[in-house]
Design an enzyme around this catalytic site. Structure first.
Site, PDB file in Angstrom:
ATOM      1  N   HIS A 264       0.833  -1.204   0.000  1.00 10.06           N
ATOM      2  CA  HIS A 264       0.000   0.000   0.000  1.00 10.06           C
ATOM      3  C   HIS A 264       0.875   1.264   0.000  1.00 10.06           C
ATOM      4  O   HIS A 264       0.859   2.010  -0.956  1.00 10.06           O
ATOM      5  CB  HIS A 264      -1.013   0.043   1.152  1.00 10.06           C
ATOM      6  CG  HIS A 264      -1.925  -1.134   1.191  1.00 10.06           C
ATOM      7  ND1 HIS A 264      -2.721  -1.478   0.125  1.00 10.06           N
ATOM      8  CD2 HIS A 264      -2.145  -2.063   2.159  1.00 10.06           C
ATOM      9  CE1 HIS A 264      -3.399  -2.570   0.435  1.00 10.06           C
ATOM     10  NE2 HIS A 264      -3.068  -2.943   1.661  1.00 10.06           N
ATOM     11  N   ASP A 315      -4.717  -7.993  -3.721  1.00 10.29           N
ATOM     12  CA  ASP A 315      -5.134  -7.813  -2.331  1.00 10.29           C
ATOM     13  C   ASP A 315      -6.425  -8.574  -2.028  1.00 10.29           C
ATOM     14  O   ASP A 315      -6.418  -9.790  -1.952  1.00 10.29           O
ATOM     15  CB  ASP A 315      -5.244  -6.321  -2.018  1.00 10.29           C
ATOM     16  CG  ASP A 315      -5.239  -6.035  -0.519  1.00 10.29           C
ATOM     17  OD1 ASP A 315      -5.265  -6.991   0.275  1.00 10.29           O
ATOM     18  OD2 ASP A 315      -5.207  -4.862  -0.128  1.00 10.29           O
TER      19      ASP A 315
HETATM   20 ZN    ZN Z   1      -3.423  -6.789   2.496  1.00  9.99          ZN
END
Ligand code: ZN
Length: 437
Positions: A264, A315
Site C-alpha cells: 500500500h 489484495d
Molecule cells: Zn493486504
C-alpha cells in the site's frame, strides 16, 4: 520441447515479433525469428504474448467478500467497518473450506493471466486460537490449492500478535496470533522446505516493536512483506505510541531492505519515501482494493521520482485482472494530480510482471532464455482491444482478453477455461457459499 509461435511478444519491456519461443522442461531455451524449415509443429499463440503476471499481494479468502460489502449498513462506513465483515468470514473458515475457496480463486487468477501469487497468509489457527493437529494446516491448504490450480504460490507467513499498540488480540484475531514471536518463528520453521516461502509483518499495529527484528531475522534471505500506512489512522496511532511513523519504526528494526515489500504505502511522509528509496524497498500498490476500501491514493509521482520500485497486488481480489491493477496505478495518479503519464504503459507492464515476481521471490516475469516458460497470450482483436497500439495494450485489455495461459511450457487455460477445472465461476460459487455456511 515445445515451440510457441507468436505474432508479437513482450520482450525487453517492448513489443517485438514475430518470434518463436522455444521451451524445454518448463524453461525458455531459445527465442528467435520463426523457423519455418524445421519439422516441429509450433503451437501458435494469438495476439500479444506477455510473460506471466504476478499478484504480489493476495488475501485469497477475501474473494468470498466480493460483491457483498456495499450495502447501506455499517459495511459501507469505512475500512474499519468493512473489516468487521471480513472478520465474520475469517471466523468461519477451516482447512477444507479454505482449500476449496483458494483452489477456485487461484483458478480464476490463472485464467486471468497470473502465473504467480504472493499469499499474505495470517489465518493460522482454530477460531479459538488453538492449534490444528498440523499447526500449518491452513497455510498448507493454500499452497496445496495453488499447486492444484497450477499457480506458483509464495506463502508469506504473517506474524500477528496484537490488535493495536499495546493491545492484545481479541475475537477472531486469536486465529491470527501465535501468542509470541518465538512461537510464530517455530511454526514458520516447520513449513516444508520444498515450498517457496517468505515472512511478513502484518502491520506495525499487529507486531510490537520489540518483535520486528525477529521477523527480519527469520526472513533469512527470503522476501519480507508488510502492510505499511494503508490508513491515516495507523500513522496517527503509531506516532502517538512511538513518536515515529510506521516506516521509521520498521526501518529502525531492520525490516526495510531490497527483499522487503511495503504493501500500500499510501500515506507516506517525504522522510518515509526516503527510507523506502534508500533501502531499496519495493512498494506494492493494490489499486482496485485501495479504491474499494477508501484507503486514499499514494503519491506515485513522488515514489517514481525517489526511485522506488513499484509492484502490483490484487489484495482482497475485488477484481482479478492484471491489466486493471497495472493501469489503476496510473489512473489513481491522474485523478489525484491532473497529470497524465507518470507511469507510461511499459512501466506499468514492468510493475505487473518483473517487479511483482521479484517482490515475491519468483524467477518469472520476463520472456528471456532461462526464464520460466510462463506465457500469456492476449487478444488484440476483441471489442476492448481492437485498434489499440500494442505498446499500449495494458491500458485497454481485460482478463477476458486472455486467450491462452502457458505455465512451465504447458497450456493450462484457454479463453478463461482451466484445463483441469473448467470455468472458474462454478467452483467459485460453490466454495463461496460453503465459506459463508
Ligand atoms: Zn493486504
Amino acid at each position: 520441447m515445445t515451440v510457441f509461435r507468436c505474432a508479437a511478444a513482450w520482450i525487453d519491456n517492448a513489443v517485438s515479433g514475430p518470434v518463436d519461443i522455444v521451451t524445454d522442461h518448463g524453461v525458455i531455451t531459445a527465442i528467435g525469428p520463426p523457423d519455418t524449415t524445421g519439422d516441429d509443429q509450433p503451437e501458435s499463440l494469438p495476439g500479444l504474448v506477455f510473460p506471466g503476471f504476478a499478484d504480489a499481494h493476495s488475501h485469497v479468502f477475501h474473494r468470498a467478500l466480493r460483491g457483498r460489502t456495499h450495502g447501506a449498513d455499517a459495511q459501507a462506513g469505512s475500512f474499519w467497518t468493512w473489516r468487521e465483515t471480513m472478520y465474520a468470514l475469517a471466523g468461519r473458515l477451516d482447512p477444507d473450506s479454505l482449500h476449496a475457496l483458494a483452489l477456485a480463486t487461484y483458478t480464476e487468477l490463472l485464467c486471468a493471466g497470473y502465473t504467480a501469487v504472493g499469499e499474505f497468509h495470517y489465518l493460522h489457527h482454530r477460531p479459538d486460537g488453538g492449534r490444528y493437529d498440523d499447526p500449518n494446516a491452513m497455510g498448507l491448504a493454500v499452497t496445496d490449492a495453488g499447486a492444484e490450480a497450477g499457480i506458483d504460490v509464495t506463502l508469506l507467513d504473517v506474524a500477528y500478535l496484537s490488535s493495536g499498540f499495546g493491545k492484545p488480540t481479541v475475537g477472531v484475531q486469536q486465529r491470527f496470533s501465535d501468542g509470541s514471536i518465538d512461537a510464530w518463528a517455530d511454526r514458520v520453521a516447520a513449513l516444508p522446505s520444498a515450498l517457496r516461502t517468505g515472512v511478513a509483518v502484518h502491520s506495525v499495529r499487529a507486531v510490537p516493536e520489540s518483535a520486528l527484528g525477529s521477523v527480519a531475522a527469520a526472513a533469512d534471505g527470503r522476501v519480507l512483506h508488510v502492510h505499511l500506512s494503508e490508513q491515516a489512522a495507523e500513522n496517527e496511532a503509531c506516532l502517538a505510541a512511538t513518536g515515529r511513523t510506521p516506516a521509521a519504526l520498521l526501518h529502525g528494526a531492520g525490516v526495510l531492505g531490497p527483499r522487503t515489500s511495503a504493501v500500500h504505502a499510501t500515506h507516506l511522509t517525504a522522510g518515509d519515501l526516503g527510507l523506502l528509496a534508500g533501502t531499496g524497498t519495493t512498494a506494492v500498490i493494490c489499486p482496485t482494493t485501495e479504491a474499494d476500501l477508501a484507503d486514499g491514493l499514494p503519491s506515485i509521482a513522488a515514489m517514481v521520482d525517489a526511485g522506488i520500485r513499484l509492484a502490483c497486488g490484487g489484495d482482497q481480489q475485488v477484481i482479478v485482472d492484471p491489466f486493471a491493477q497495472a493501469r489503476g496505478i496510473e489512473y489513481g495518479e491522474r485523478s489525484a494530480t491532473g497529470r497524465r503519464g507518470t507511469m507510461l504503459p511499459a512501466a506499468l507492464v514492468g510493475a505487473a510482471t518483473v517487479n511483482s515476481h521479484r517482490s515475491i521471490g519468483s524467477p518469472g516475469g520476463s520472456i528471456e532464455i532461462g526464464a520460466p516458460a510462463d506465457l500469456v497470450a492476449v487478444r488484440t482483436d476483441s471489442a476492448r482491444t481492437a485498434g489499440a497500439d500494442p505498446d499500449q495494450l495494458v491500458m485497454v485489455a481485460a482478463a477476458a482478453d486472455v486467450a491462452v495461459v502457458v505455465r512451465a511450457g504447458e497450456v493450462v487455460a484457454t479463453n478463461g477455461i482451466h484445463r483441469r477445472f473448467g470455468d472458474p465461476g462454478e467452483m467459485l460459487g460453490a466454495s463461496i457459499a460453503r465459506a459463508w455456511r
